[in-house]
Write a protein that holds these residues in place. Structure first.
Motif, PDB file in Angstrom:
ATOM      1  N   GLU A  23      24.818  28.325  -5.170  1.00  0.00           N
ATOM      2  CA  GLU A  23      26.257  28.543  -5.299  1.00  0.00           C
ATOM      3  C   GLU A  23      26.923  27.351  -5.961  1.00  0.00           C
ATOM      4  N   LYS A  24      26.443  26.157  -5.688  1.00  0.00           N
ATOM      5  CA  LYS A  24      27.004  24.962  -6.310  1.00  0.00           C
ATOM      6  C   LYS A  24      26.727  24.948  -7.810  1.00  0.00           C
ATOM      7  N   ALA A  25      25.550  25.390  -8.203  1.00  0.00           N
ATOM      8  CA  ALA A  25      25.162  25.409  -9.608  1.00  0.00           C
ATOM      9  C   ALA A  25      25.541  26.749 -10.213  1.00  0.00           C
ATOM     10  N   ALA A  26      26.815  26.985 -10.352  1.00  0.00           N
ATOM     11  CA  ALA A  26      27.293  28.247 -10.911  1.00  0.00           C
ATOM     12  C   ALA A  26      26.941  28.320 -12.393  1.00  0.00           C
ATOM     13  N   LEU A  27      26.959  29.514 -12.922  1.00  0.00           N
ATOM     14  CA  LEU A  27      26.598  29.718 -14.316  1.00  0.00           C
ATOM     15  C   LEU A  27      27.565  28.986 -15.248  1.00  0.00           C
ATOM     16  N   LEU A  28      28.855  29.114 -15.025  1.00  0.00           N
ATOM     17  CA  LEU A  28      29.849  28.427 -15.829  1.00  0.00           C
ATOM     18  C   LEU A  28      30.694  27.545 -14.931  1.00  0.00           C
ATOM     19  N   ASP A  29      30.667  26.281 -15.222  1.00  0.00           N
ATOM     20  CA  ASP A  29      31.513  25.337 -14.508  1.00  0.00           C
ATOM     21  C   ASP A  29      32.723  25.074 -15.401  1.00  0.00           C
ATOM     22  N   LEU A  32      33.949  21.716 -16.674  1.00  0.00           N
ATOM     23  CA  LEU A  32      33.242  21.078 -17.771  1.00  0.00           C
ATOM     24  C   LEU A  32      33.221  21.954 -19.011  1.00  0.00           C
ATOM     25  N   THR A  33      33.099  23.242 -18.858  1.00  0.00           N
ATOM     26  CA  THR A  33      32.939  24.148 -19.992  1.00  0.00           C
ATOM     27  C   THR A  33      34.222  24.300 -20.793  1.00  0.00           C
ATOM     28  N   LEU A  34      35.334  24.442 -20.140  1.00  0.00           N
ATOM     29  CA  LEU A  34      36.598  24.669 -20.837  1.00  0.00           C
ATOM     30  C   LEU A  34      36.957  23.525 -21.787  1.00  0.00           C
ATOM     31  N   PRO A  35      36.851  22.259 -21.392  1.00  0.00           N
ATOM     32  CA  PRO A  35      37.150  21.194 -22.364  1.00  0.00           C
ATOM     33  C   PRO A  35      36.184  21.174 -23.546  1.00  0.00           C
TER      34      PRO A  35
END
Length: 83
Positions: A23-29, A32-35
């Motif tokens: 659950e902590k290692a979600a597919l899209l974080d 971090l991904t948005l920036p």
């Protein structure tokens, strides 16, 4: 048979912690991904406006020169052709 159950016990006990880690290692974080996505889009817009515009203008000028030379060659050939 008892040894198989004895080996399975640590796996059963490890499942809740494994689920928590997944659950902590979600597919899209998105923190971090948005920036990174925004940086990529900004870079693409900047490159299009600055670099690719210059390259496109250069290529259009070269294309015009080549077409002019080809057309003048055809005209010269038609004038000199006596068949």
């Amino acid at each position: 048979m008892m040894s198989l159950l004895g080996m399975a016990t640590p796996l059963v006990l490890a499942l809740p912690s494994l689920v928590e880690e997944m659950e902590k290692a979600a597919l899209l974080d998105f923190n971090l991904t948005l920036p990174i996505i925004m940086e990529f889009l900004l870079l693409m817009v900047a490159l299009d406006k600055i670099w690719f515009t210059l390259v496109r203008e250069f290529m259009d000028e070269k294309d015009a020169v080549i077409r002019e030379k080809l057309n003048s060659g055809y005209k010269h050939d038609e004038e000199g052709n006596t068949s």
